[in-house]
Each structure stands twice: as structure tokens, then as C-alpha cells.
Design a protein around this motif. Sequence first.
Motif, PDB file in Angstrom:
ATOM      1  N   UNK A  87       0.488  -1.119  -0.288  1.00  0.00           N
ATOM      2  CA  UNK A  87      -0.367  -0.310   0.229  1.00  0.00           C
ATOM      3  C   UNK A  87       1.083   1.308  -0.192  1.00  0.00           C
ATOM      4  N   UNK A  88       0.429   2.455  -1.009  1.00  0.00           N
ATOM      5  CA  UNK A  88       1.182   3.709  -1.184  1.00  0.00           C
ATOM      6  C   UNK A  88       0.829   4.498  -1.447  1.00  0.00           C
ATOM      7  N   UNK A  89       0.118   5.266   0.209  1.00  0.00           N
ATOM      8  CA  UNK A  89      -0.997   6.352   0.282  1.00  0.00           C
ATOM      9  C   UNK A  89      -1.020   7.050  -1.302  1.00  0.00           C
ATOM     10  N   UNK A  90      -1.646   7.471  -1.605  1.00  0.00           N
ATOM     11  CA  UNK A  90      -1.811   8.760  -2.489  1.00  0.00           C
ATOM     12  C   UNK A  90      -1.981  10.370  -1.897  1.00  0.00           C
TER      13      UNK A  90
ATOM     14  N   UNK B  76      -8.799  13.306  -4.986  1.00  0.00           N
ATOM     15  CA  UNK B  76      -7.892  12.211  -5.946  1.00  0.00           C
ATOM     16  C   UNK B  76      -8.403  11.721  -6.923  1.00  0.00           C
ATOM     17  N   UNK B  77      -8.107  11.760  -8.163  1.00  0.00           N
ATOM     18  CA  UNK B  77      -8.816  10.780  -8.959  1.00  0.00           C
ATOM     19  C   UNK B  77      -8.922   9.916  -8.831  1.00  0.00           C
ATOM     20  N   UNK B  83      -5.568   2.883  -7.606  1.00  0.00           N
ATOM     21  CA  UNK B  83      -4.082   2.728  -7.767  1.00  0.00           C
ATOM     22  C   UNK B  83      -3.740   1.568  -6.840  1.00  0.00           C
ATOM     23  N   UNK B  84      -4.371   1.469  -5.575  1.00  0.00           N
ATOM     24  CA  UNK B  84      -3.469   0.751  -4.444  1.00  0.00           C
ATOM     25  C   UNK B  84      -4.630  -1.145  -5.060  1.00  0.00           C
ATOM     26  N   UNK B  91     -12.048   2.559 -13.896  1.00  0.00           N
ATOM     27  CA  UNK B  91     -11.923   3.240 -12.211  1.00  0.00           C
ATOM     28  C   UNK B  91     -12.699   2.594 -11.858  1.00  0.00           C
ATOM     29  N   UNK B  92     -13.113   1.559 -12.127  1.00  0.00           N
ATOM     30  CA  UNK B  92     -13.920   1.297 -10.257  1.00  0.00           C
ATOM     31  C   UNK B  92     -13.047  -0.248 -10.488  1.00  0.00           C
ATOM     32  N   UNK B  93     -12.985  -0.694  -8.832  1.00  0.00           N
ATOM     33  CA  UNK B  93     -12.825  -1.795  -8.444  1.00  0.00           C
ATOM     34  C   UNK B  93     -13.712  -2.638  -7.980  1.00  0.00           C
ATOM     35  N   UNK B  94     -12.227  -3.942  -8.461  1.00  0.00           N
ATOM     36  CA  UNK B  94     -13.178  -5.342  -9.175  1.00  0.00           C
ATOM     37  C   UNK B  94     -13.197  -6.259  -7.979  1.00  0.00           C
TER      38      UNK B  94
END
Lengths: 478, 99
Positions: A87-90, B76-77, B83-84, B91-94
Motif C-alpha cells: 500500500x502506497x498512500x496517495x 483524488x482522481x 491505484x492500490x 476506474x472501478x474496484x473489481x
Amino acid sequence: MNINQLTAREILDLIEKKKASPGEVYDSVLRQVKAADKEIHAYVRVHDAAGANSAGSPSVPVPIGIKDNICVTGVETTCCSRILQGFKPPYDATVIRKLKATGAVFVGTTNMDEFAFGSSTENSCYGPTRNPWDRSRVPGGSSGGSAAAVAGHEAIWALGSDTGGSIRQPAAFCGVVGLKPTYGRVSRYGLIAFASSLDQIGPITKDVTDSALLLGIIAGYDEYDSTSADVPVPDYTRALVNDVKGLRIGIPKEYFVEGIEAQVKRAVMASIDVLKKCGAVFEEVSLPHTEYAIAAYYIVATAEASSNLARYDGVQYGLRRQPKEERKSPLIDMYEETRDLGFGPEAKRRIMLGTYSLSSGYYDDYYLKGLKVRTLIKQDFDNVFRKCDAILTPTAPTTAFKIGEKSDDPLSMYLSDVYTISANLSGIPAISVPCGFSTEGLPVGLQVLAKPFAEETLFRVAYTYEQNTPWHKKRASL
Amino acid sequence: MTKPLKVITGDDVRYIAGLSRIHLQGDEIQQLTKNLEDILHYVHKLEKLDVHGVEPTSHVLPIHSVYREDHPRPSLKQDEATAGAVEARNGFFKVPKVI
């Protein structure tokens, strides 16, 4: 003395007089990390020079260690748990944003008990940290990496977090100064939550002066943390006066009964004499609900933890594991498998205990009862602070214990938090300062507690004590 | 009146594990049964205390609902927010199949 053994105040003076450069200070700390950390294991990640330097104007370019539960943009932050691997915080925690603005130099990420669940740093998925004063012993916890980094000259100062003593107890075990500020004094934005009504970020430093300096940098209202308090931040360094004349200090009789090691008691009693000679007025006081504090704390803290840790479900970040065979449904199976694999034994215990005390049929008997006992504990302090300016106690009932000594007995580990957890339950500030050594050469910690937002009183008492004793000048040989 | 201490069984632990969404394996159930039993036995001392008429404290500061002006501001975009994620698409969590 090597630069890495100096305090931040001393280093800033050297830099100001051009007798040392920030680069030299950083190199000296990094050399010590390379020489000592294989054995101490204070850090779980060490940055390279490019990653360490922040862009802010370098007003306080002091090398700092950051506990692995405080978010730094782009830097892996895991709470020393498998479930947050990668996990890399944004975004930056507010305390990190403030530090960057002063040109802080980030040495690395320090070790901790998984999700701050523990008092020894043995519950880290990366393995334990060793105490710089005796490498067969724990550094305390959960901020054991931060305390060991400062005591082992691997950082000039560090940030920890304190939910039930996690800054103060490791500071005591490692012979350094640890401060838990008043709840709301420091923003929790970007601190990965354990128990939201108890958590506070605070400084771990070599002396009281540095503690005041670092608190001054990180304290203050933050609109991103609705529980931060809109109370002005004073210049804490003005509270660093060698004078406690007329200050009324309470000694709670309930803190000096069974369970306290004779050497700890002796050191704390001797510190009372020091402050008496400086003009403080002592009286015995009573905190009658002390014996119920641990029980109430472990109900309230685990209930909040079980709720906060529900977010680790293999979807938004970290680890995911899908079992081969379907048991309930693909989604539920993924949650359950991920959480079984990702959480260590203590995290599972606390999630289970918290879930139990919040569950239907037990809520009134456990969680609600815990909150009511919390009220009584807070009232105990309110009553004492009507006639006293501060309270003096040991920080922990013992000196640092052996690695492995309590790891099979969770309850005995919980009991070691007896003197620290009440400050979290009642929200008041508390500081631990070194007050001597046992015959085995292990540091002993003295705790001072004060009213909400009276950190200046803590600094005044702790600074006066420090100026009249030699303990803060002792350095572990590494 | 003091309530008797409830005995924790393996079934209780399995039930709590289900609520906690943790699939316990091997001897974890036995171990946690013992741990929880010990801890709840210790916590049972609270039964001695009369809390009749005491208000609960869930929060120590006198802060209540905190509001701010409802103006949009930078955030946040979508790709930064996901991203994590272990799996994300468009752009969605799967997540695994739900129905």
C-alpha cells in the motif's frame, strides 16, 4: 560525541553556527543505521538520500523516523501487517505535510506491533525490534521501532502513535522522552486508525526540549480531522523553565500497589525528592477506578479496532486471496480468506474480542459498560485536577522484558499497560521521561500527566526534572 | 446482582469469526477460544462496579457534528484512488462475482 548522538536542538545550533551541514547530519545518522540496524531492526524501510529529503525550506532539517502507520505519499505504509503489503498512500498525513514544510529529513519507516496492537513490537509481520540497551529485550511497543531508532542514534527524533501507551511505554523502556498529546491536539488525518477515540500522534525525542520543539511543529487544528481541536498552539519552548515552585503534584496511591518492580518504585520515589527540592508540593491523591481501567480499555479499544479494520477486505488496497474451493460465495470467501491470511494472531484476537463486545446480546454488558466505566475514570482525573496541576506516576510497572517472555500470554501483555491507558481513556496529555536505571542497566520511565491542553505544564515539570538529573544525557553504546 | 461469567465455546468463536469475516483454520479456533475466555474472565471484574445512572463516554472532547461549507475542492482522481487496488478496471474496484 558523534553528531547522531546529539539532540535536534544541539544540531540546529551547530547548523546555525555553520559547524555542521544538514547533509553531514543525515550522513552521520545513515551511517549509524547501516552499522546498527541489522541488529536493532528499528526500521522496516530505509529511504535513500533522494527519498529522504523534503522540498520545504530547511528551517528544521532534522533526520526523523516515521512509524509505519502514518501515511507518506508514495512510500509503502503497512502498519507492519501483511494485509497492507504494497500500500502506497496517495496523500500525506497532516503531520507529514507540516514536517515537509520545515525541511524534515525522512530516514525511514519504523517498526511497530501490527496495527499498533501490542506492547513489545513483537507482533510485527517483519519480526521484532531489539532494545538498544539490551538486545535480548523488547523496546516496548507499539512504537518500539521509533523509540529504538532514537535510543540507538538511528534517528535524531521520531514520530509514534499512542492509543494506550504506545509512545510512552517504549520511550520508558528505551530511555528516551515520549509524549502523548491531549486528544485533538495533533491531527490524526493520515494516521491509519486503530481506535479513533483514543489515538494520538506524538514525538519521541532524546530530551524534553526536543519534545517541545517537535510538538510545536505537528500540533494544531486541521479541517481534515473533525476531532482535532481548534485551540491555539502556544510556543511550547517558552514552557521550558527550570522552576516548579508552588506547583501542586498528585501521587495516586493506587499506582504504587502490587505488580510494580521494586527498582521502578525506587527510581520514581527518588524523582519525587528531586522535584520537592525544586519547590514542587506533593500530596497523595486517589484515582479510585484505576483497577477497572485495563478492562474498560480493552473493550473500548478493541470494539473501535474491529470496526476500523473492517475496511481491509482485499478490495481497495493490499492483499487479496481467493480460496480454491467455494464455501459461502466467491465474494465472502475472498473476504474471509484474505483476512485470515493477512492478519496476525493479535490482530485476530482484537478483532474477535471487539466484534464480540459489539454483537447483539453482549453490547450492553460489554461495550456500553466499558464506555460508562470510561466516564468514571475521566471523572477521577477531573477531581484530582481540581486541586493538582499535575500527576506523577511510573510509566510502566517494570523495565524492558525479554523478547518472548510475554508473547504466549496476551493477558499479561495487556496488564503491562496499567499506568498508561487511563490517559487515553480520559484524553489528557502525558509525557514519559527517563528517571534512572535498574541494576541491570535498563532505563526506567517517569510519567507526568496534566489537564487537557496543559502540555506546557508537562514540559515545565519534565524540563525541571531533567535539568536536575543526569539521565537524559546517557546514551546506549552501539 | 453480579451476572455469571459466560463460558466461551468453539461454536461462539466460529460465530464471531463469521461476523468478523475471518476464516479461521487449524488450531486457531482452539487457541482463540482459550484467549477470549481468559480475557473475558479478566474483563468480568467490571461486573463489581455499579454504573447505574452513569452516562457513557464515547468521545472525550465536547465536539459534535462538524460542518464545512459544501464547496467542491480538489480531490483524488479516480485512477489515483484505485491505484492500490488488487484489481481495478475503468476506474472501478473489481470484486469476485457477487450474484
